[in-house]
Write a protein that holds these residues in place. Structure first.
Motif, PDB file in Angstrom:
ATOM      1  N   ALA A  84       0.825  -1.212   0.000  1.00 14.56           N
ATOM      2  CA  ALA A  84       0.000   0.000   0.000  1.00 14.56           C
ATOM      3  C   ALA A  84       0.860   1.263   0.000  1.00 14.56           C
ATOM      4  O   ALA A  84       0.440   2.304  -0.493  1.00 14.56           O
ATOM      5  N   GLY A  85       2.079   1.157   0.523  1.00 17.92           N
ATOM      6  CA  GLY A  85       2.967   2.307   0.600  1.00 17.92           C
ATOM      7  C   GLY A  85       3.640   2.667  -0.709  1.00 17.92           C
ATOM      8  O   GLY A  85       4.214   3.742  -0.842  1.00 17.92           O
ATOM      9  N   PHE A  86       3.590   1.781  -1.684  1.00 10.71           N
ATOM     10  CA  PHE A  86       4.199   2.029  -2.982  1.00 10.71           C
ATOM     11  C   PHE A  86       3.106   2.125  -4.033  1.00 10.71           C
ATOM     12  O   PHE A  86       2.070   1.472  -3.929  1.00 10.71           O
ATOM     13  N   SER A  87       3.354   2.909  -5.056  1.00 10.43           N
ATOM     14  CA  SER A  87       2.382   2.989  -6.141  1.00 10.43           C
ATOM     15  C   SER A  87       2.350   1.666  -6.908  1.00 10.43           C
ATOM     16  O   SER A  87       3.318   0.922  -6.917  1.00 10.43           O
ATOM     17  N   ILE A  88       1.242   1.384  -7.547  1.00  7.80           N
ATOM     18  CA  ILE A  88       1.044   0.118  -8.268  1.00  7.80           C
ATOM     19  C   ILE A  88       2.132  -0.102  -9.308  1.00  7.80           C
ATOM     20  O   ILE A  88       2.636  -1.205  -9.480  1.00  7.80           O
ATOM     21  N   ASN A  89       2.524   0.949 -10.018  1.00  7.47           N
ATOM     22  CA  ASN A  89       3.492   0.815 -11.105  1.00  7.47           C
ATOM     23  C   ASN A  89       4.943   0.864 -10.626  1.00  7.47           C
ATOM     24  O   ASN A  89       5.846   0.736 -11.426  1.00  7.47           O
ATOM     25  N   SER A  90       5.148   1.052  -9.343  1.00  2.00           N
ATOM     26  CA  SER A  90       6.504   1.197  -8.833  1.00  2.00           C
ATOM     27  C   SER A  90       7.204  -0.151  -8.751  1.00  2.00           C
ATOM     28  O   SER A  90       6.668  -1.108  -8.214  1.00  2.00           O
ATOM     29  N   GLU A  91       8.413  -0.202  -9.264  1.00  2.00           N
ATOM     30  CA  GLU A  91       9.180  -1.443  -9.156  1.00  2.00           C
ATOM     31  C   GLU A  91       9.599  -1.679  -7.703  1.00  2.00           C
ATOM     32  O   GLU A  91       9.908  -2.782  -7.322  1.00  2.00           O
ATOM     33  N   LYS A  92       9.568  -0.638  -6.874  1.00  2.00           N
ATOM     34  CA  LYS A  92       9.939  -0.798  -5.476  1.00  2.00           C
ATOM     35  C   LYS A  92       8.935  -1.645  -4.718  1.00  2.00           C
ATOM     36  O   LYS A  92       9.219  -2.131  -3.643  1.00  2.00           O
ATOM     37  N   ALA A  93       7.745  -1.817  -5.241  1.00  2.00           N
ATOM     38  CA  ALA A  93       6.737  -2.637  -4.566  1.00  2.00           C
ATOM     39  C   ALA A  93       7.228  -4.067  -4.397  1.00  2.00           C
ATOM     40  O   ALA A  93       6.757  -4.788  -3.532  1.00  2.00           O
ATOM     41  N   GLU A  94       8.189  -4.465  -5.208  1.00  2.00           N
ATOM     42  CA  GLU A  94       8.729  -5.824  -5.130  1.00  2.00           C
ATOM     43  C   GLU A  94       9.950  -5.901  -4.218  1.00  2.00           C
ATOM     44  O   GLU A  94      10.479  -6.977  -3.999  1.00  2.00           O
ATOM     45  N   LYS A  95      10.400  -4.769  -3.687  1.00  2.00           N
ATOM     46  CA  LYS A  95      11.600  -4.750  -2.863  1.00  2.00           C
ATOM     47  C   LYS A  95      11.335  -5.371  -1.507  1.00  2.00           C
ATOM     48  O   LYS A  95      10.296  -5.195  -0.904  1.00  2.00           O
ATOM     49  N   LYS A  96      12.322  -6.062  -1.012  1.00  2.00           N
ATOM     50  CA  LYS A  96      12.259  -6.656   0.311  1.00  2.00           C
ATOM     51  C   LYS A  96      12.879  -5.682   1.305  1.00  2.00           C
ATOM     52  O   LYS A  96      13.748  -4.891   0.940  1.00  2.00           O
ATOM     53  N   PRO A  97      12.455  -5.744   2.567  1.00  2.00           N
ATOM     54  CA  PRO A  97      13.047  -4.844   3.566  1.00  2.00           C
ATOM     55  C   PRO A  97      14.570  -4.913   3.608  1.00  2.00           C
ATOM     56  O   PRO A  97      15.237  -3.887   3.731  1.00  2.00           O
ATOM     57  N   SER A  98      15.136  -6.104   3.485  1.00  2.00           N
ATOM     58  CA  SER A  98      16.600  -6.220   3.517  1.00  2.00           C
ATOM     59  C   SER A  98      17.243  -5.440   2.374  1.00  2.00           C
ATOM     60  O   SER A  98      18.305  -4.834   2.555  1.00  2.00           O
ATOM     61  N   GLN A  99      16.601  -5.431   1.210  1.00  2.00           N
ATOM     62  CA  GLN A  99      17.127  -4.661   0.070  1.00  2.00           C
ATOM     63  C   GLN A  99      17.038  -3.166   0.343  1.00  2.00           C
ATOM     64  O   GLN A  99      17.928  -2.406  -0.032  1.00  2.00           O
ATOM     65  N   GLN A 100      15.972  -2.744   1.015  1.00  2.00           N
ATOM     66  CA  GLN A 100      15.817  -1.326   1.338  1.00  2.00           C
ATOM     67  C   GLN A 100      16.917  -0.871   2.301  1.00  2.00           C
ATOM     68  O   GLN A 100      17.450   0.228   2.161  1.00  2.00           O
ATOM     69  N   PHE A 101      17.275  -1.712   3.278  1.00  2.00           N
ATOM     70  CA  PHE A 101      18.374  -1.367   4.178  1.00  2.00           C
ATOM     71  C   PHE A 101      19.690  -1.308   3.414  1.00  2.00           C
ATOM     72  O   PHE A 101      20.506  -0.410   3.630  1.00  2.00           O
ATOM     73  N   SER A 102      19.909  -2.239   2.517  1.00  2.00           N
ATOM     74  CA  SER A 102      21.112  -2.218   1.694  1.00  2.00           C
ATOM     75  C   SER A 102      21.182  -0.931   0.876  1.00  2.00           C
ATOM     76  O   SER A 102      22.241  -0.297   0.785  1.00  2.00           O
ATOM     77  N   ASN A 103      20.054  -0.536   0.305  1.00  2.00           N
ATOM     78  CA  ASN A 103      20.006   0.703  -0.481  1.00  2.00           C
ATOM     79  C   ASN A 103      20.354   1.912   0.383  1.00  2.00           C
ATOM     80  O   ASN A 103      21.109   2.795  -0.037  1.00  2.00           O
ATOM     81  N   LEU A 104      19.810   1.955   1.597  1.00  2.00           N
ATOM     82  CA  LEU A 104      20.108   3.059   2.516  1.00  2.00           C
ATOM     83  C   LEU A 104      21.596   3.118   2.821  1.00  2.00           C
ATOM     84  O   LEU A 104      22.233   4.168   2.671  1.00  2.00           O
ATOM     85  N   PHE A 105      22.161   2.001   3.246  1.00  2.00           N
ATOM     86  CA  PHE A 105      23.563   1.992   3.655  1.00  2.00           C
ATOM     87  C   PHE A 105      24.496   2.312   2.488  1.00  2.00           C
ATOM     88  O   PHE A 105      25.477   3.037   2.644  1.00  2.00           O
ATOM     89  N   ASN A 106      24.192   1.790   1.316  1.00  2.00           N
ATOM     90  CA  ASN A 106      25.027   2.067   0.139  1.00  2.00           C
ATOM     91  C   ASN A 106      24.931   3.525  -0.290  1.00  2.00           C
ATOM     92  O   ASN A 106      25.946   4.147  -0.605  1.00  2.00           O
ATOM     93  N   ALA A 107      23.718   4.074  -0.302  1.00  2.00           N
ATOM     94  CA  ALA A 107      23.547   5.476  -0.705  1.00  2.00           C
ATOM     95  C   ALA A 107      24.266   6.404   0.266  1.00  2.00           C
ATOM     96  O   ALA A 107      24.919   7.373  -0.150  1.00  2.00           O
ATOM     97  N   TYR A 108      24.156   6.115   1.554  1.00  2.00           N
ATOM     98  CA  TYR A 108      24.825   6.972   2.540  1.00  2.00           C
ATOM     99  C   TYR A 108      26.347   6.854   2.427  1.00  2.00           C
ATOM    100  O   TYR A 108      27.058   7.857   2.469  1.00  2.00           O
ATOM    101  N   ALA A 109      26.853   5.645   2.270  1.00  2.00           N
ATOM    102  CA  ALA A 109      28.304   5.451   2.129  1.00  2.00           C
ATOM    103  C   ALA A 109      28.838   6.191   0.903  1.00  2.00           C
ATOM    104  O   ALA A 109      29.898   6.821   0.969  1.00  2.00           O
ATOM    105  N   GLN A 110      28.112   6.143  -0.196  1.00  2.00           N
ATOM    106  CA  GLN A 110      28.539   6.850  -1.405  1.00  2.00           C
ATOM    107  C   GLN A 110      28.598   8.357  -1.160  1.00  2.00           C
ATOM    108  O   GLN A 110      29.534   9.029  -1.605  1.00  2.00           O
ATOM    109  N   ALA A 111      27.613   8.895  -0.440  1.00  2.00           N
ATOM    110  CA  ALA A 111      27.599  10.336  -0.160  1.00  2.00           C
ATOM    111  C   ALA A 111      28.780  10.737   0.719  1.00  2.00           C
ATOM    112  O   ALA A 111      29.442  11.752   0.458  1.00  2.00           O
ATOM    113  N   ILE A 112      29.054   9.955   1.751  1.00  2.00           N
ATOM    114  CA  ILE A 112      30.172  10.264   2.649  1.00  2.00           C
ATOM    115  C   ILE A 112      31.504  10.105   1.919  1.00  2.00           C
ATOM    116  O   ILE A 112      32.418  10.920   2.085  1.00  2.00           O
TER     117      ILE A 112
END
Length: 112
Positions: A73-101
């Motif tokens: 419900a939190g993602f739009s129907i057409n969003s590919e993120k609707a298929e993302k698993k929580p573990s992938q979302q944490f990986s995305n967070l940590f990788n994006a932050y590491a790249q910025a730093i």
């Protein structure tokens, strides 16, 4: 080799991490704000946050992973993120932050 457990839906977790070799994760006030901006983008759709603590060289999160229905419900129907698993979302967070730093501090390699 030890097999890691996957993050389960509808479970509570204490998530914590620290900088590699005890190095800082946050150098400026802007770094804290950027981490929270990324957190909102990647984690809020898949987890409810009860508490967080961001310290200079580590952080703690107290969360509950949302149910499958809440995540979808939190993602739009057409969003590919609707298929993302929580573990992938944490990986995305940590990788994006590491790249910025890494970019900010002209460094490379792992941050967490």
């Amino acid at each position: 080799m030890r097999q890691l457990e996957t993050i389960q839906l509808d479970y509570y977790y204490h998530v914590y991490n620290r900088g590699i070799n005890g190095e800082n994760l946050f150098y400026t006030d802007g770094n804290y704000r950027h981490f929270l901006k990324l957190y909102k983008k990647y984690i809020f759709p898949v987890a409810e946050t009860f508490a967080w603590c961001l310290l200079k060289n580590h952080f703690h999160l107290l969360i509950k992973i949302r149910s499958e229905e809440e995540i979808c419900a939190g993602f739009s129907i057409n969003s590919e993120k609707a298929e993302k698993k929580p573990s992938q979302q944490f990986s995305n967070l940590f990788n994006a932050y590491a790249q910025a730093i890494n970019k900010q501090n002209n460094r490379h390699g792992s941050l967490l």
